[in-house]
Design a protein around this motif. Structure first.
Motif, PDB file in Angstrom:
ATOM      1  N   LEU A  19       0.769  -1.241  -0.038  1.00  0.00           N
ATOM      2  CA  LEU A  19       0.019  -0.068  -0.046  1.00  0.00           C
ATOM      3  C   LEU A  19       0.656   1.428  -0.231  1.00  0.00           C
ATOM      4  O   LEU A  19       0.512   2.377  -0.649  1.00  0.00           O
ATOM      5  N   TYR A  20       2.115   1.352   0.771  1.00  0.00           N
ATOM      6  CA  TYR A  20       2.617   2.183   0.929  1.00  0.00           C
ATOM      7  C   TYR A  20       3.578   2.781  -0.712  1.00  0.00           C
ATOM      8  O   TYR A  20       3.706   3.794  -1.125  1.00  0.00           O
ATOM      9  N   GLN A  21       4.044   1.537  -1.196  1.00  0.00           N
ATOM     10  CA  GLN A  21       4.581   1.694  -2.277  1.00  0.00           C
ATOM     11  C   GLN A  21       3.540   2.132  -3.574  1.00  0.00           C
ATOM     12  O   GLN A  21       3.662   3.012  -4.347  1.00  0.00           O
ATOM     13  N   ARG A  22       2.102   2.158  -3.264  1.00  0.00           N
ATOM     14  CA  ARG A  22       1.252   2.544  -4.171  1.00  0.00           C
ATOM     15  C   ARG A  22       0.984   4.179  -3.768  1.00  0.00           C
ATOM     16  O   ARG A  22       0.143   4.753  -4.159  1.00  0.00           O
ATOM     17  N   GLY A  23       1.746   4.675  -2.777  1.00  0.00           N
ATOM     18  CA  GLY A  23       1.447   6.073  -2.375  1.00  0.00           C
ATOM     19  C   GLY A  23       0.312   6.257  -1.398  1.00  0.00           C
ATOM     20  O   GLY A  23       0.052   7.657  -1.228  1.00  0.00           O
ATOM     21  N   LEU A  24      -0.017   5.260  -0.716  1.00  0.00           N
ATOM     22  CA  LEU A  24      -1.164   5.433   0.251  1.00  0.00           C
ATOM     23  C   LEU A  24      -0.196   5.666   1.585  1.00  0.00           C
ATOM     24  O   LEU A  24       0.658   5.021   1.926  1.00  0.00           O
ATOM     25  N   ARG A  25      -0.995   6.649   2.452  1.00  0.00           N
ATOM     26  CA  ARG A  25      -0.375   6.747   3.630  1.00  0.00           C
ATOM     27  C   ARG A  25      -1.858   6.303   4.496  1.00  0.00           C
ATOM     28  O   ARG A  25      -2.867   6.663   4.473  1.00  0.00           O
ATOM     29  N   ALA A 110      -1.342  -9.090  -3.446  1.00  0.00           N
ATOM     30  CA  ALA A 110      -1.660  -8.337  -4.496  1.00  0.00           C
ATOM     31  C   ALA A 110      -3.371  -8.225  -4.394  1.00  0.00           C
ATOM     32  O   ALA A 110      -4.023  -7.220  -4.685  1.00  0.00           O
ATOM     33  N   GLU A 111      -3.896  -9.278  -4.033  1.00  0.00           N
ATOM     34  CA  GLU A 111      -5.328  -9.432  -3.980  1.00  0.00           C
ATOM     35  C   GLU A 111      -6.021  -8.566  -2.905  1.00  0.00           C
ATOM     36  O   GLU A 111      -6.988  -7.808  -2.991  1.00  0.00           O
ATOM     37  N   ALA A 112      -5.050  -8.632  -1.744  1.00  0.00           N
ATOM     38  CA  ALA A 112      -5.541  -7.930  -0.516  1.00  0.00           C
ATOM     39  C   ALA A 112      -5.373  -6.408  -0.878  1.00  0.00           C
ATOM     40  O   ALA A 112      -6.481  -5.586  -0.610  1.00  0.00           O
ATOM     41  N   LEU A 117      -7.821  -1.145  -2.328  1.00  0.00           N
ATOM     42  CA  LEU A 117      -7.962   0.050  -3.290  1.00  0.00           C
ATOM     43  C   LEU A 117      -9.538   0.148  -3.749  1.00  0.00           C
ATOM     44  O   LEU A 117     -10.025   1.250  -3.894  1.00  0.00           O
ATOM     45  N   ALA A 118     -10.471  -0.982  -3.746  1.00  0.00           N
ATOM     46  CA  ALA A 118     -11.702  -0.970  -4.131  1.00  0.00           C
ATOM     47  C   ALA A 118     -12.370  -0.165  -2.996  1.00  0.00           C
ATOM     48  O   ALA A 118     -13.393   0.743  -3.497  1.00  0.00           O
ATOM     49  N   ALA A 119     -12.127  -0.415  -1.743  1.00  0.00           N
ATOM     50  CA  ALA A 119     -12.839   0.180  -0.762  1.00  0.00           C
ATOM     51  C   ALA A 119     -12.504   1.674  -0.784  1.00  0.00           C
ATOM     52  O   ALA A 119     -13.511   2.561  -0.663  1.00  0.00           O
ATOM     53  N   LEU A 120     -11.267   2.151  -0.952  1.00  0.00           N
ATOM     54  CA  LEU A 120     -10.878   3.382  -1.051  1.00  0.00           C
ATOM     55  C   LEU A 120     -11.553   4.130  -2.280  1.00  0.00           C
ATOM     56  O   LEU A 120     -11.974   5.383  -2.154  1.00  0.00           O
ATOM     57  N   ALA A 121     -11.505   3.554  -3.242  1.00  0.00           N
ATOM     58  CA  ALA A 121     -12.179   4.087  -4.359  1.00  0.00           C
ATOM     59  C   ALA A 121     -13.627   4.336  -4.255  1.00  0.00           C
ATOM     60  O   ALA A 121     -14.136   5.227  -5.063  1.00  0.00           O
ATOM     61  N   GLU A 122     -14.343   3.504  -3.747  1.00  0.00           N
ATOM     62  CA  GLU A 122     -15.607   3.821  -3.228  1.00  0.00           C
ATOM     63  C   GLU A 122     -15.923   5.089  -2.313  1.00  0.00           C
ATOM     64  O   GLU A 122     -17.040   5.535  -2.441  1.00  0.00           O
TER      65      GLU A 122
END
Length: 131
Positions: A19-25, A110-112, A117-122
């Protein structure tokens, strides 16, 4: 039982790293609600998303949990209590407007990440773009 970690398990660390690598804090091992005496493994306070990485033994994974042969009654009651607490936590958080993501420890990172990401996108939150 002292050797069992309550936080910073390998599945948690791997998920957090991805998640951190994806830029999420996020916040780690934090209470989503100050009045709730429960901590989520990963919390996105602004988006109101709580992520729990559940251990197969401790939370009674339907796929991997094997009942204990010694002291079976104690462990059955313990696991059922954990499941009931998980259901109550989900209900309380959802009633307060939180999204709850529960991931079994055996789920690929990757699935987690996709579930989070889906929950955050919502909630209208997207990861930062990599430079």
């Amino acid at each position: 039982m002292r050797a069992n970690q309550g936080r910073d398990t390998k599945p948690e660390l791997l998920l957090r790293s991805r998640l951190y690598q994806r830029g999420l804090r996020y916040r780690v091992s934090a209470r989503p609600l100050p009045t709730l005496r429960r901590t989520a493994d990963i919390v996105f306070p602004r988006a109101k998303v709580a992520v729990f990485v559940d251990g197969c033994f401790w939370h009674g994974c339907p796929e991997h949990h094997r009942p204990s042969r010694s002291n079976a009654t104690f462990w059955r009651d313990k696991i059922e209590g954990n499941r009931a607490r998980d259901r109550e936590t989900n209900t309380v958080l959802r009633s307060e407007g939180w999204a709850v993501v529960r991931v079994w420890e055996h789920v690929e990172a990757a699935e987690a990440v996709d579930l989070v990401l889906a929950a955050l996108a919502e909630r209208g939150v997207a990861p930062r773009e990599s430079p």
